[in-house]
Design an enzyme around this catalytic site. Structure first.
Site, PDB file in Angstrom:
ATOM      1  N   TYR A  72      46.755 -21.164  24.944  1.00  0.00           N
ATOM      2  CA  TYR A  72      47.743 -21.195  26.029  1.00  0.00           C
ATOM      3  C   TYR A  72      47.515 -22.425  26.919  1.00  0.00           C
ATOM      4  CZ  TYR A  72      50.077 -19.811  30.385  1.00  0.00           C
ATOM      5  OH  TYR A  72      50.859 -19.788  31.512  1.00  0.00           O
TER       6      TYR A  72
ATOM      7  N   SER B 252      51.293 -24.915  33.906  1.00  0.00           N
ATOM      8  CA  SER B 252      50.405 -23.942  34.552  1.00  0.00           C
ATOM      9  C   SER B 252      49.200 -24.688  35.088  1.00  0.00           C
ATOM     10  CB  SER B 252      49.921 -22.913  33.533  1.00  0.00           C
ATOM     11  OG  SER B 252      48.855 -22.148  34.058  1.00  0.00           O
TER      12      SER B 252
HETATM   13  P1  NAD Z   1      57.383 -13.214  32.254  1.00  0.00           P
HETATM   14  O1  NAD Z   1      56.838 -12.291  31.233  1.00  0.00           O
HETATM   15  O2  NAD Z   1      58.285 -12.662  33.258  1.00  0.00           O
HETATM   16  O3  NAD Z   1      58.115 -14.428  31.565  1.00  0.00           O
HETATM   17  C1  NAD Z   1      57.909 -14.855  30.251  1.00  0.00           C
HETATM   18  C2  NAD Z   1      59.263 -14.846  29.580  1.00  0.00           C
HETATM   19  O4  NAD Z   1      59.158 -15.568  28.363  1.00  0.00           O
HETATM   20  C3  NAD Z   1      59.736 -13.457  29.193  1.00  0.00           C
HETATM   21  O5  NAD Z   1      60.532 -12.882  30.194  1.00  0.00           O
HETATM   22  C4  NAD Z   1      60.539 -13.712  27.928  1.00  0.00           C
HETATM   23  O6  NAD Z   1      61.915 -13.665  28.202  1.00  0.00           O
HETATM   24  C5  NAD Z   1      60.186 -15.141  27.552  1.00  0.00           C
HETATM   25  N1  NAD Z   1      59.767 -15.217  26.149  1.00  0.00           N
HETATM   26  C6  NAD Z   1      58.540 -15.034  25.640  1.00  0.00           C
HETATM   27  N2  NAD Z   1      58.572 -15.181  24.305  1.00  0.00           N
HETATM   28  C7  NAD Z   1      59.853 -15.465  23.974  1.00  0.00           C
HETATM   29  C8  NAD Z   1      60.523 -15.735  22.755  1.00  0.00           C
HETATM   30  N3  NAD Z   1      59.860 -15.748  21.589  1.00  0.00           N
HETATM   31  N4  NAD Z   1      61.857 -15.973  22.784  1.00  0.00           N
HETATM   32  C9  NAD Z   1      62.536 -15.965  23.964  1.00  0.00           C
HETATM   33  N5  NAD Z   1      61.943 -15.732  25.153  1.00  0.00           N
HETATM   34  C10 NAD Z   1      60.629 -15.490  25.145  1.00  0.00           C
HETATM   35  O7  NAD Z   1      56.112 -13.903  32.957  1.00  0.00           O
HETATM   36  P2  NAD Z   1      55.986 -15.157  33.934  1.00  0.00           P
HETATM   37  O8  NAD Z   1      54.585 -15.084  34.414  1.00  0.00           O
HETATM   38  O9  NAD Z   1      57.100 -15.235  34.875  1.00  0.00           O
HETATM   39  O10 NAD Z   1      56.025 -16.383  32.923  1.00  0.00           O
HETATM   40  C11 NAD Z   1      57.016 -17.371  32.987  1.00  0.00           C
HETATM   41  C12 NAD Z   1      56.386 -18.736  32.692  1.00  0.00           C
HETATM   42  O11 NAD Z   1      55.499 -19.073  33.736  1.00  0.00           O
HETATM   43  C13 NAD Z   1      55.604 -18.808  31.389  1.00  0.00           C
HETATM   44  O12 NAD Z   1      55.862 -20.039  30.746  1.00  0.00           O
HETATM   45  C14 NAD Z   1      54.174 -18.794  31.875  1.00  0.00           C
HETATM   46  O13 NAD Z   1      53.325 -19.454  30.987  1.00  0.00           O
HETATM   47  C15 NAD Z   1      54.305 -19.540  33.189  1.00  0.00           C
HETATM   48  N6  NAD Z   1      53.213 -19.325  34.109  1.00  0.00           N
HETATM   49  C16 NAD Z   1      52.979 -18.095  34.623  1.00  0.00           C
HETATM   50  C17 NAD Z   1      51.930 -17.929  35.500  1.00  0.00           C
HETATM   51  C18 NAD Z   1      51.617 -16.600  36.117  1.00  0.00           C
HETATM   52  O14 NAD Z   1      50.561 -16.464  36.740  1.00  0.00           O
HETATM   53  N7  NAD Z   1      52.463 -15.608  35.997  1.00  0.00           N
HETATM   54  C19 NAD Z   1      51.119 -19.015  35.854  1.00  0.00           C
HETATM   55  C20 NAD Z   1      51.399 -20.260  35.314  1.00  0.00           C
HETATM   56  C21 NAD Z   1      52.451 -20.409  34.443  1.00  0.00           C
END
Ligand code: NAD
Ligand code: MG
Length: 293
Positions: free
Chosen positions: A198, A185
């Protein structure tokens, strides 16, 4: 199609405030993120590859899984059991692209589950060319006193430990030419004080990208990482951000808006495809403008 203005290609209007418990569900999120269900077009860049995507049910992981399938890959996705409906939506898109979808629900905080997940994906797909780790946990706290042991443990147990476990098992199966793609991130570079744990976990992922790429490079396995900026997703409205930050989420970026997951699809595909064969140990920023340094 002619090029589009990146500032207005997707909505730059305020998002409605909304809150869900963890894990947030994409089918309850408004507006729905664009994960490439119809907008992503594949060109056979991953023909017959076998891929495993964690967090593949929603938002960024869904965008990666869909793009992989549209590029010709068979895809196994992992997610939490509560996310079954989101996962089945992804399954439909993968199957409509003519590829195999394998759904493997389970909690990646459980060590043994990670080994079982990789083995199940390998067996169901009949091989493994890439592991893409997208699953993540993000809960904001008002200040350092709010980060109790249970909450920072959950963050590290979700975001960091499974990288060790999945990679340890995956290298029993991955051949030279295979790839591992991690998800950090912009927080790994510019940590926010409401996300101490985080942000630290995302910095750890950058470090692991570098150290794993050195060790696995000797086996011909490439390891790279994507660092997204603000992307519209269920994570953000299920405690990832305070409600006060939801309406203007992403608007302070150079692009003036949040990213949509499909805007990451091409980068995930690129890092798994032959075209990036000289790239390893790298972090690609897809941030809407914030620079990684
Ligand atoms: P999202 O909620 O769609 O994805 C997170 C996913 O993590 C969930 O769908 C779930 O399936 C999985 N998860 C969480 N805890 C879990 C567990 N204990 N066991 C199995 N699966 C688990 O949201 P997103 O924003 O698409 O996030 C995806 C990734 O992108 C994450 O690693 C997040 O840190 C990263 N990210 C997101 C952003 C943003 O702005 N959305 C920015 C930077 C990084
Ligand atoms: Mg989800």
């Amino acid at each position: 199609m002619a090029s589009q203005d990146p500032r207005t290609k997707f909505s730059n209007k305020d998002f409605p405030k909304q809150e869900q418990p963890v894990p947030g569900l994409q089918n309850k999120l408004e507006p729905k993120p664009d994960c490439g269900e119809t907008s992503y077009i594949g060109y056979g860049r991953l023909k017959d590859y076998k891929m495993l995507v964690t967090g593949g049910d929603s938002a960024i992981g869904r965008a990666a899984a869909i793009a992989y399938a549209k590029e010709g890959a068979d895809v196994a996705i992992n997610y939490l059991p509560e996310e079954q409906q989101d996962a089945e939506e992804v399954q439909q898109v993968i199957e409509a692209a003519g590829r195999k979808a394998v759904l493997i629900p389970g909690d990646i905080r459980n060590e043994q589950f990670n080994y079982d997940l990789v083995e199940a994906a390998y067996k169901a797909l009949g091989g493994l060319d890439n592991v893409t780790i997208v699953a993540g946990h993000q809960q904001y706290r008002d200040n350092i006193k709010g980060f109790d042991t249970a909450s920072f443990s959950e963050t590290f147990e979700t975001n960091v430990y499974p990288i060790f476990w999945t990679v340890q098992k995956a290298i029993d199966y991955l051949q030279a030419g295979a790839t591992i793609t991690l998800t950090s991130s912009v927080q790994g570079y510019h940590p926010s004080p409401i996300l101490h744990d985080y942000a630290a976990s995302k910095a750890a992922i950058i470090s692991l990208t570098k150290s794993l790429s050195e060790e696995l490079g000797e086996r011909g396995i490439r390891v790279n990482c994507i660092a997204p900026g603000p992307f519209w997703s269920p994570l953000q409205i299920s405690g990832g951000q305070p409600q006060s930050k939801i309406p203007n989420f992403g608007q302070k970026e150079v692009m003036g808006r949040a990213g949509q997951p499909v805007e990451l699809s091409g980068t995930y595909v690129h890092l798994a495809a032959e075209e990036s064969s000289y790239t390893t140990g790298q972090v690609y920023g897809v941030t809407g403008g914030t620079q990684l340094d």
